[in-house]
Motif scaffolding. Structure first.
Motif, mmCIF file in Angstrom:
data_model
loop_
_atom_site.group_PDB
_atom_site.id
_atom_site.type_symbol
_atom_site.label_atom_id
_atom_site.label_comp_id
_atom_site.label_asym_id
_atom_site.label_seq_id
_atom_site.Cartn_x
_atom_site.Cartn_y
_atom_site.Cartn_z
ATOM 1 N N GLY A 87 27.023 45.688 29.384
ATOM 2 C CA GLY A 87 26.963 45.538 30.616
ATOM 3 C C GLY A 87 25.861 44.418 31.127
ATOM 4 N N ILE A 88 25.407 43.647 30.322
ATOM 5 C CA ILE A 88 24.437 42.461 30.963
ATOM 6 C C ILE A 88 25.371 41.354 31.015
ATOM 7 C CG2 ILE A 88 22.339 41.171 30.266
ATOM 8 C CD1 ILE A 88 21.406 43.252 28.338
ATOM 9 N N LEU A 89 25.883 41.286 32.337
ATOM 10 C CA LEU A 89 26.729 40.128 32.595
ATOM 11 C C LEU A 89 26.237 39.068 33.416
ATOM 12 C CD1 LEU A 89 29.648 42.577 32.939
ATOM 13 C CD2 LEU A 89 29.211 41.218 31.146
ATOM 14 N N HIS A 90 25.114 39.011 33.896
ATOM 15 C CA HIS A 90 24.628 38.172 34.798
ATOM 16 C C HIS A 90 23.345 37.336 34.040
ATOM 17 C CE1 HIS A 90 23.997 36.008 38.760
ATOM 18 N NE2 HIS A 90 23.139 36.829 39.022
ATOM 19 N N SER A 91 23.030 36.065 34.765
ATOM 20 C CA SER A 91 21.985 35.767 33.947
ATOM 21 C C SER A 91 20.770 35.084 34.887
ATOM 22 C CB SER A 91 22.366 34.904 33.016
ATOM 23 O OG SER A 91 23.208 33.616 33.590
ATOM 24 N N ARG A 140 28.861 39.900 45.982
ATOM 25 C CA ARG A 140 29.839 40.641 45.209
ATOM 26 C C ARG A 140 29.154 41.233 44.040
ATOM 27 N NH1 ARG A 140 32.399 36.850 43.368
ATOM 28 N NH2 ARG A 140 31.723 36.874 41.007
ATOM 29 N N ILE A 141 28.420 40.206 43.450
ATOM 30 C CA ILE A 141 27.698 40.581 41.783
ATOM 31 C C ILE A 141 26.745 41.733 42.243
ATOM 32 C CG2 ILE A 141 26.411 39.611 40.155
ATOM 33 C CD1 ILE A 141 27.894 36.977 40.433
ATOM 34 N N GLU A 183 33.139 35.968 31.558
ATOM 35 C CA GLU A 183 32.634 37.177 32.412
ATOM 36 C C GLU A 183 31.233 37.021 32.819
ATOM 37 O OE1 GLU A 183 32.720 38.660 28.009
ATOM 38 O OE2 GLU A 183 33.532 36.924 28.921
ATOM 39 N N MET A 184 30.429 36.177 32.002
ATOM 40 C CA MET A 184 29.125 36.065 32.506
ATOM 41 C C MET A 184 28.959 35.189 33.512
ATOM 42 S SD MET A 184 26.904 37.457 30.457
ATOM 43 C CE MET A 184 25.250 36.434 30.752
ATOM 44 N N SER A 185 28.116 35.665 34.721
ATOM 45 C CA SER A 185 27.965 34.894 35.667
ATOM 46 C C SER A 185 26.506 34.357 35.693
ATOM 47 C CB SER A 185 27.920 35.755 36.987
ATOM 48 O OG SER A 185 27.224 37.024 36.950
ATOM 49 N N CYS A 186 26.048 33.408 36.549
ATOM 50 C CA CYS A 186 24.695 32.757 36.276
ATOM 51 C C CYS A 186 24.092 32.316 37.522
ATOM 52 C CB CYS A 186 24.695 31.525 35.604
ATOM 53 S SG CYS A 186 25.777 30.202 35.913
ATOM 54 N N GLU A 187 22.776 32.723 37.831
ATOM 55 C CA GLU A 187 22.069 32.150 38.803
ATOM 56 C C GLU A 187 21.796 30.577 38.570
ATOM 57 O OE1 GLU A 187 18.710 35.894 39.620
ATOM 58 O OE2 GLU A 187 18.087 34.101 38.719
ATOM 59 N N TYR A 241 21.293 53.131 30.455
ATOM 60 C CA TYR A 241 20.569 54.010 31.204
ATOM 61 C C TYR A 241 20.619 53.139 32.765
ATOM 62 C CZ TYR A 241 16.838 56.178 33.698
ATOM 63 O OH TYR A 241 16.168 57.024 34.802
ATOM 64 N N CYS A 242 20.247 51.847 32.574
ATOM 65 C CA CYS A 242 20.277 51.114 34.057
ATOM 66 C C CYS A 242 21.572 50.988 34.822
ATOM 67 C CB CYS A 242 19.344 49.840 33.718
ATOM 68 S SG CYS A 242 17.794 49.912 33.486
ATOM 69 N N ILE A 243 22.631 50.775 33.791
ATOM 70 C CA ILE A 243 24.140 50.417 34.247
ATOM 71 C C ILE A 243 24.413 51.958 35.171
ATOM 72 C CG2 ILE A 243 26.501 50.113 33.598
ATOM 73 C CD1 ILE A 243 24.657 47.667 33.493
ATOM 74 N N ASP A 244 24.140 53.032 34.362
ATOM 75 C CA ASP A 244 24.395 54.092 35.110
ATOM 76 C C ASP A 244 23.941 54.500 36.181
ATOM 77 O OD1 ASP A 244 25.610 57.133 34.757
ATOM 78 O OD2 ASP A 244 23.613 57.707 34.720
ATOM 79 N N LYS A 245 22.594 53.785 36.470
ATOM 80 C CA LYS A 245 22.106 53.645 37.773
ATOM 81 C C LYS A 245 22.358 52.527 38.687
ATOM 82 C CE LYS A 245 19.241 57.116 36.400
ATOM 83 N NZ LYS A 245 19.237 58.556 36.944
ATOM 84 N N GLU A 246 23.428 51.983 38.399
ATOM 85 C CA GLU A 246 23.924 50.616 39.135
ATOM 86 C C GLU A 246 22.906 49.743 39.241
ATOM 87 O OE1 GLU A 246 25.642 52.950 42.819
ATOM 88 O OE2 GLU A 246 27.135 53.447 41.603
ATOM 89 N N ILE A 247 22.289 49.562 38.302
ATOM 90 C CA ILE A 247 21.236 48.342 38.571
ATOM 91 C C ILE A 247 21.829 46.954 37.739
ATOM 92 C CG2 ILE A 247 18.966 47.431 37.646
ATOM 93 C CD1 ILE A 247 17.937 50.173 37.742
ATOM 94 N N VAL A 248 21.878 46.050 38.309
ATOM 95 C CA VAL A 248 22.820 44.765 37.823
ATOM 96 C C VAL A 248 21.735 44.107 36.750
ATOM 97 C CG1 VAL A 248 23.499 42.561 38.080
ATOM 98 C CG2 VAL A 248 24.167 44.417 39.956
ATOM 99 N N LEU A 249 21.951 43.939 35.458
ATOM 100 C CA LEU A 249 21.133 43.334 34.464
ATOM 101 C C LEU A 249 21.192 41.859 34.142
ATOM 102 C CD1 LEU A 249 21.063 46.265 31.957
ATOM 103 C CD2 LEU A 249 19.406 45.823 33.829
ATOM 104 N N GLN A 250 20.422 41.216 34.199
ATOM 105 C CA GLN A 250 20.475 39.862 34.140
ATOM 106 C C GLN A 250 19.818 39.396 32.885
ATOM 107 O OE1 GLN A 250 19.952 39.133 38.910
ATOM 108 N NE2 GLN A 250 19.030 37.816 37.770
ATOM 109 N N ALA A 251 20.449 38.760 32.023
ATOM 110 C CA ALA A 251 19.724 38.006 30.828
ATOM 111 C C ALA A 251 18.834 36.980 31.143
ATOM 112 C CB ALA A 251 20.750 37.632 29.665
#
Length: 393
Positions: free
Chosen positions: A216-220, A348-349, A246-250, A189-199
């Motif tokens: 699509g949880i590809l950031h942390s 970019r992210i 493919e995983m990016s990280c803070e 649902y969130c990906i469809d709303k263009e919200i970036v999801l972070q683990a």
């Protein structure tokens, strides 16, 4: 208005080049970037303001996608006026765009905070508010940090709909725990709303992280902190981020939240495109005073970060982003990469395609820093100069 900032080392956010050059800004947009030799061949009319960078670094404006507050203002006991003051204060430190970050709270309180942040958008006199980062409420009760246990909950699309409505669609990124029941449906649902999801704030097993990656949880969030650790029989969240390119990280580069030696592992394992420098700064960051509060609790600054006064537990960062860039260089990264982590990568992210890079057609957010990463000049896209120490003798 036309400005040309020249005679500086241009770090553009993309390449590792450190050529002395110039940046031309027209009506808030970067029009050209060229060498100092070409600048010396040009003739500018009286309508062009020429600024001498005096050999310092010329950088894109810094972008902080995870910050709760600054200098006494933020999302704690949030007011629109406080968020606007936070915008002004951040610009003085070289930050030209940010995502105010909200803790989990009762739903009605979160809705009100969203509305107050949105009311500030478009009225900034400093750093641009890109949108809201929700650090919850769909996080693990086993990895709370100093989050309050009664404010977290299981994934709920109806709750998400209310938060999106309250934010007028300005939720940019959200921290979630991939292992929670119902997360797959919420993530889609969130990906469809263009919200970036972070683990983040997650106790996920490695298999849970793989399922999160699939949807699509590809950031942390604040990598290494508040997440399941690397184990040889269960790589956990930390292992998944390290293993999967493919995983990016803070990362919080204050030297306290993550041991400086671990940055060697980060440098060896993650692409320079996949690291995002954040502060996760709490409201009292750089604030003076004896009684300091964050998320409703009294904190004190001890050994480089804030601790909850009641029990000494680390409550959060007191980092500034410019200091984070300097620390990354001290930890062994190149200047070009350290700048990239705080400019091009977060842009970019978070899907802000015209920020974070010094190149024609990009937003004219430009910062000049000296070799110790002290801010000398800040120029915003709205054509305002919010700081200029280059003229000091």
């Amino acid at each position: 208005m036309i400005r040309c900032i020249h005679n500086g080392i241009v770090i553009n956010g993309m390449s590792k080049s450190d050529t002395k050059g110039a940046v031309l800004i027209e009506n808030g947009i970067i029009a050209d970037v060229f060498t100092e030799a070409r600048f010396e061949q040009k003739t500018f009319g009286p309508d062009v303001e020429v600024i001498d960078a005096k050999g310092n670094y010329i950088l894109p404006g810094l972008i902080d996608t995870h910050i709760h507050g600054f200098k006494g203002h933020g999302t704690d006991e949030c007011t629109t006026e406080g968020i606007l003051q936070m915008s002004k204060d951040l610009a003085q430190y070289g930050v030209t765009a940010f995502n105010p970050t909200m803790y989990p709270a009762p739903l009605e309180e979160m809705e009100e905070t969203c509305k107050k942040i949105v009311a500030a958008m478009g009225k900034e006199e400093g750093a641009h508010i890109m949108g809201i980062h929700l650090e919850g409420p769909f996080i693990s009760p086993d990895k709370l940090g100093v989050q309050k246990p009664d404010t977290v909950q299981k994934p709920n699309i109806q709750v998400m709909e209310r938060l999106i409505k309250a934010s007028d669609g300005h939720i940019v990124n959200m921290t979630v725990a991939p292992e929670l029941s119902g997360m797959r449906e919420l993530a889609l649902y969130c990906i469809d709303k263009e919200i970036v999801l972070q683990a983040g704030h997650t106790n996920a097993k490695y298999e849970n992280m793989l399922e999160g990656i699939q949807v699509g949880i590809l950031h942390s969030t604040h990598f290494f902190n508040a997440m399941s650790q690397l184990h040889h029989r269960n790589p956990g969240a930390v292992g998944a981020v390290l293993i999967h390119p493919e995983m990016s990280c803070e990362i919080i580069a204050d030297g306290v939240h993550v041991h400086p030696s671990l940055f060697k592992l980060l440098r060896a394992d993650k692409s320079s495109d996949q690291i995002v420098l954040v502060t996760d700064a709490l409201t009292p960051t750089v604030q003076k005073g004896e009684h300091l509060f964050a998320n409703g609790e009294e904190v004190e600054f001890v050994d480089g970060c804030f601790h909850r006064k009641e029990d000494g537990v680390i409550a959060g960062s007191a980092l500034t982003l410019k200091k984070g860039v300097k620390n990354m260089v001290d930890f062994g990264f190149s200047v070009a990469d350290a700048v990239k982590f705080a400019t091009a990568n977060p842009a970019r992210i978070m899907h802000y395609s015209k920020k974070g890079i010094l190149a024609p057609s990009y937003d004219g957010d430009v910062v000049v820093m000296d070799k110790k990463f002290s801010v000398k000049l800040v120029v915003l896209k709205n054509e305002t100069i919010v700081k200029n120490k280059l003229e000091e003798k």
